[in-house]
Design an enzyme around this catalytic site. Structure first.
Site, PDB file in Angstrom:
ATOM      1  N   LYS A   9     -14.446 -26.706 -32.843  1.00  0.00           N
ATOM      2  CA  LYS A   9     -15.600 -27.449 -33.329  1.00  0.00           C
ATOM      3  C   LYS A   9     -16.615 -27.644 -32.187  1.00  0.00           C
ATOM      4  O   LYS A   9     -16.304 -27.372 -31.024  1.00  0.00           O
ATOM      5  CB  LYS A   9     -15.109 -28.784 -33.910  1.00  0.00           C
ATOM      6  CG  LYS A   9     -14.147 -28.592 -35.110  1.00  0.00           C
ATOM      7  CD  LYS A   9     -13.610 -29.926 -35.630  1.00  0.00           C
ATOM      8  CE  LYS A   9     -12.682 -29.726 -36.818  1.00  0.00           C
ATOM      9  NZ  LYS A   9     -12.146 -31.024 -37.330  1.00  0.00           N
ATOM     10  N   TYR A  49     -15.368 -27.718 -46.526  1.00  0.00           N
ATOM     11  CA  TYR A  49     -14.837 -29.076 -46.673  1.00  0.00           C
ATOM     12  C   TYR A  49     -14.977 -29.579 -48.111  1.00  0.00           C
ATOM     13  O   TYR A  49     -15.182 -30.779 -48.319  1.00  0.00           O
ATOM     14  CB  TYR A  49     -15.534 -30.027 -45.697  1.00  0.00           C
ATOM     15  CG  TYR A  49     -15.026 -29.932 -44.271  1.00  0.00           C
ATOM     16  CD1 TYR A  49     -13.666 -30.062 -43.969  1.00  0.00           C
ATOM     17  CD2 TYR A  49     -15.905 -29.736 -43.204  1.00  0.00           C
ATOM     18  CE1 TYR A  49     -13.198 -29.992 -42.666  1.00  0.00           C
ATOM     19  CE2 TYR A  49     -15.445 -29.669 -41.888  1.00  0.00           C
ATOM     20  CZ  TYR A  49     -14.087 -29.792 -41.632  1.00  0.00           C
ATOM     21  OH  TYR A  49     -13.626 -29.732 -40.335  1.00  0.00           O
ATOM     22  N   PHE A  57     -16.648 -40.480 -45.009  1.00  0.00           N
ATOM     23  CA  PHE A  57     -16.926 -39.917 -43.682  1.00  0.00           C
ATOM     24  C   PHE A  57     -17.622 -38.563 -43.742  1.00  0.00           C
ATOM     25  O   PHE A  57     -17.942 -37.985 -42.702  1.00  0.00           O
ATOM     26  CB  PHE A  57     -15.622 -39.794 -42.874  1.00  0.00           C
ATOM     27  CG  PHE A  57     -14.555 -38.919 -43.511  1.00  0.00           C
ATOM     28  CD1 PHE A  57     -14.584 -37.538 -43.368  1.00  0.00           C
ATOM     29  CD2 PHE A  57     -13.523 -39.484 -44.245  1.00  0.00           C
ATOM     30  CE1 PHE A  57     -13.612 -36.733 -43.941  1.00  0.00           C
ATOM     31  CE2 PHE A  57     -12.539 -38.682 -44.833  1.00  0.00           C
ATOM     32  CZ  PHE A  57     -12.586 -37.305 -44.680  1.00  0.00           C
ATOM     33  N   ARG A  85      -0.576 -25.518 -37.126  1.00  0.00           N
ATOM     34  CA  ARG A  85      -0.799 -26.937 -37.437  1.00  0.00           C
ATOM     35  C   ARG A  85       0.004 -27.817 -36.489  1.00  0.00           C
ATOM     36  O   ARG A  85      -0.465 -28.855 -36.038  1.00  0.00           O
ATOM     37  CB  ARG A  85      -0.417 -27.247 -38.896  1.00  0.00           C
ATOM     38  CG  ARG A  85      -1.400 -26.732 -39.932  1.00  0.00           C
ATOM     39  CD  ARG A  85      -2.692 -27.503 -39.995  1.00  0.00           C
ATOM     40  NE  ARG A  85      -2.546 -28.841 -40.539  1.00  0.00           N
ATOM     41  CZ  ARG A  85      -3.575 -29.588 -40.938  1.00  0.00           C
ATOM     42  NH1 ARG A  85      -4.825 -29.116 -40.871  1.00  0.00           N
ATOM     43  NH2 ARG A  85      -3.379 -30.802 -41.398  1.00  0.00           N
ATOM     44  N   ASN A 112     -12.342 -34.115 -33.165  1.00  0.00           N
ATOM     45  CA  ASN A 112     -10.955 -33.728 -32.873  1.00  0.00           C
ATOM     46  C   ASN A 112     -10.808 -32.248 -32.513  1.00  0.00           C
ATOM     47  O   ASN A 112      -9.747 -31.649 -32.696  1.00  0.00           O
ATOM     48  CB  ASN A 112     -10.012 -34.168 -33.997  1.00  0.00           C
ATOM     49  CG  ASN A 112     -10.354 -33.558 -35.340  1.00  0.00           C
ATOM     50  OD1 ASN A 112     -11.214 -32.688 -35.425  1.00  0.00           O
ATOM     51  ND2 ASN A 112      -9.661 -33.991 -36.379  1.00  0.00           N
ATOM     52  N   HIS A 115     -10.205 -27.130 -35.949  1.00  0.00           N
ATOM     53  CA  HIS A 115      -9.752 -27.094 -37.345  1.00  0.00           C
ATOM     54  C   HIS A 115      -8.688 -26.022 -37.487  1.00  0.00           C
ATOM     55  O   HIS A 115      -8.777 -24.964 -36.862  1.00  0.00           O
ATOM     56  CB  HIS A 115     -10.923 -26.731 -38.273  1.00  0.00           C
ATOM     57  CG  HIS A 115     -10.454 -26.370 -39.660  1.00  0.00           C
ATOM     58  ND1 HIS A 115     -10.201 -27.326 -40.616  1.00  0.00           N
ATOM     59  CD2 HIS A 115     -10.120 -25.170 -40.213  1.00  0.00           C
ATOM     60  CE1 HIS A 115      -9.749 -26.715 -41.721  1.00  0.00           C
ATOM     61  NE2 HIS A 115      -9.696 -25.416 -41.501  1.00  0.00           N
ATOM     62  N   GLU A 126     -10.149 -20.155 -46.839  1.00  0.00           N
ATOM     63  CA  GLU A 126     -11.053 -20.398 -45.710  1.00  0.00           C
ATOM     64  C   GLU A 126     -11.432 -19.100 -44.987  1.00  0.00           C
ATOM     65  O   GLU A 126     -12.580 -18.942 -44.557  1.00  0.00           O
ATOM     66  CB  GLU A 126     -10.418 -21.410 -44.749  1.00  0.00           C
ATOM     67  CG  GLU A 126     -10.317 -22.795 -45.384  1.00  0.00           C
ATOM     68  CD  GLU A 126      -9.632 -23.840 -44.521  1.00  0.00           C
ATOM     69  OE1 GLU A 126      -9.724 -25.030 -44.874  1.00  0.00           O
ATOM     70  OE2 GLU A 126      -8.989 -23.477 -43.513  1.00  0.00           O
TER      71      GLU A 126
HETATM   72  P1  DAT Z   1      -7.311 -31.909 -40.716  1.00  0.00           P
HETATM   73  O1  DAT Z   1      -8.523 -31.459 -39.927  1.00  0.00           O
HETATM   74  O2  DAT Z   1      -6.219 -32.401 -39.803  1.00  0.00           O
HETATM   75  O3  DAT Z   1      -6.846 -30.891 -41.708  1.00  0.00           O
HETATM   76  P2  DAT Z   1      -8.445 -33.377 -42.959  1.00  0.00           P
HETATM   77  O4  DAT Z   1      -8.486 -32.086 -43.698  1.00  0.00           O
HETATM   78  O5  DAT Z   1      -7.797 -34.534 -43.635  1.00  0.00           O
HETATM   79  O6  DAT Z   1      -7.761 -33.215 -41.527  1.00  0.00           O
HETATM   80  O7  DAT Z   1      -9.929 -33.839 -42.598  1.00  0.00           O
HETATM   81  C1  DAT Z   1     -10.889 -32.887 -42.166  1.00  0.00           C
HETATM   82  C2  DAT Z   1     -11.656 -33.458 -41.008  1.00  0.00           C
HETATM   83  O8  DAT Z   1     -12.426 -34.578 -41.446  1.00  0.00           O
HETATM   84  C3  DAT Z   1     -10.778 -34.016 -39.877  1.00  0.00           C
HETATM   85  O9  DAT Z   1     -10.427 -32.999 -38.943  1.00  0.00           O
HETATM   86  C4  DAT Z   1     -11.638 -35.056 -39.265  1.00  0.00           C
HETATM   87  C5  DAT Z   1     -12.442 -35.587 -40.446  1.00  0.00           C
HETATM   88  N1  DAT Z   1     -11.816 -36.808 -41.006  1.00  0.00           N
HETATM   89  C6  DAT Z   1     -10.717 -36.872 -41.786  1.00  0.00           C
HETATM   90  N2  DAT Z   1     -10.423 -38.134 -42.103  1.00  0.00           N
HETATM   91  C7  DAT Z   1     -11.378 -38.901 -41.507  1.00  0.00           C
HETATM   92  C8  DAT Z   1     -11.655 -40.299 -41.444  1.00  0.00           C
HETATM   93  N3  DAT Z   1     -10.884 -41.185 -42.075  1.00  0.00           N
HETATM   94  N4  DAT Z   1     -12.721 -40.706 -40.714  1.00  0.00           N
HETATM   95  C9  DAT Z   1     -13.511 -39.829 -40.076  1.00  0.00           C
HETATM   96  N5  DAT Z   1     -13.319 -38.486 -40.098  1.00  0.00           N
HETATM   97  C10 DAT Z   1     -12.273 -38.036 -40.796  1.00  0.00           C
HETATM   98 MG    MG Z   2      -7.699 -30.172 -43.485  1.00  0.00          MG
END
Ligand code: DAT
Ligand code: MG
Length: 149
Positions: A9, A49, A57, A85, A112, A115, A126
């Protein structure tokens, strides 16, 4: 063999972590089969997404993910979605174990670093969103006989 979609990212790119992160996957024995540098379009972010577009968020996530170039790549290997993962770590870096990418390189959930697809089905979806088939290479890595039994 399975493939997965990974993306460093904008924070990871700006902090100079592309090489470190790709090295971890390469050293594990996983095979890099595609890679490119790109600022994501709004359409691509919405598709990527899709499951999060209605979350509170999402606007912040969209602003962050389009704030600069990302490095998009595909790795191939046996059981690769699960393995990558685990190497990436928990979504919130504050809770990711040390030794994982997020655990070692990030502090907060909104930045973070990387991805990674969360299932083989997600990975196929994806990869198709971000890459055309001709951007992905099939080849045998010379060390494969010493990686797979
Ligand atoms: P991951 O990236 O571990 O698959 P995810 O698919 O649940 O996690 O979410 C996608 C991204 O969105 C994640 O990397 C960071 C952001 N995100 C997820 N939950 C969040 C939250 N509660 N507050 C802020 N950003 C969030
Ligand atoms: Mg995810």
């Amino acid at each position: 063999m399975e493939r997965t979609f990974l993306m460093i990212k904008p924070d990871g790119v700006q902090r100079g972590l592309i090489g470190e992160i790709i090295s971890r996957f390469e050293r594990k024995g996983l095979k890099l089969v595609a890679g490119k540098f790109e600022v994501l379009s709004e359409e691509r972010v919405m598709a990527h997404y899709a499951e999060h577009v209605n979350k509170p968020f999402f606007l912040g996530l969209k602003r962050y993910i389009t704030s600069g170039p990302c490095f998009l790549f595909v790795f191939e290997g046996k059981d690769i979605v699960r393995i990558t993962r685990e190497m990436i770590g928990a979504t919130n870096p504050a809770e990711s174990s040390p030794g994982t990418i997020r655990g070692d390189y990030a502090l907060e959930i909104g930045m973070n670093v990387i991805h990674g697809s969360d299932s083989p089905e997600t990975a196929s979806r994806e990869i198709a969103i971000h890459f055309t088939p001709d951007e992905i290479s099939s080849y045998v890595r010379i060390d494969e006989p010493y990686l797979y039994e």
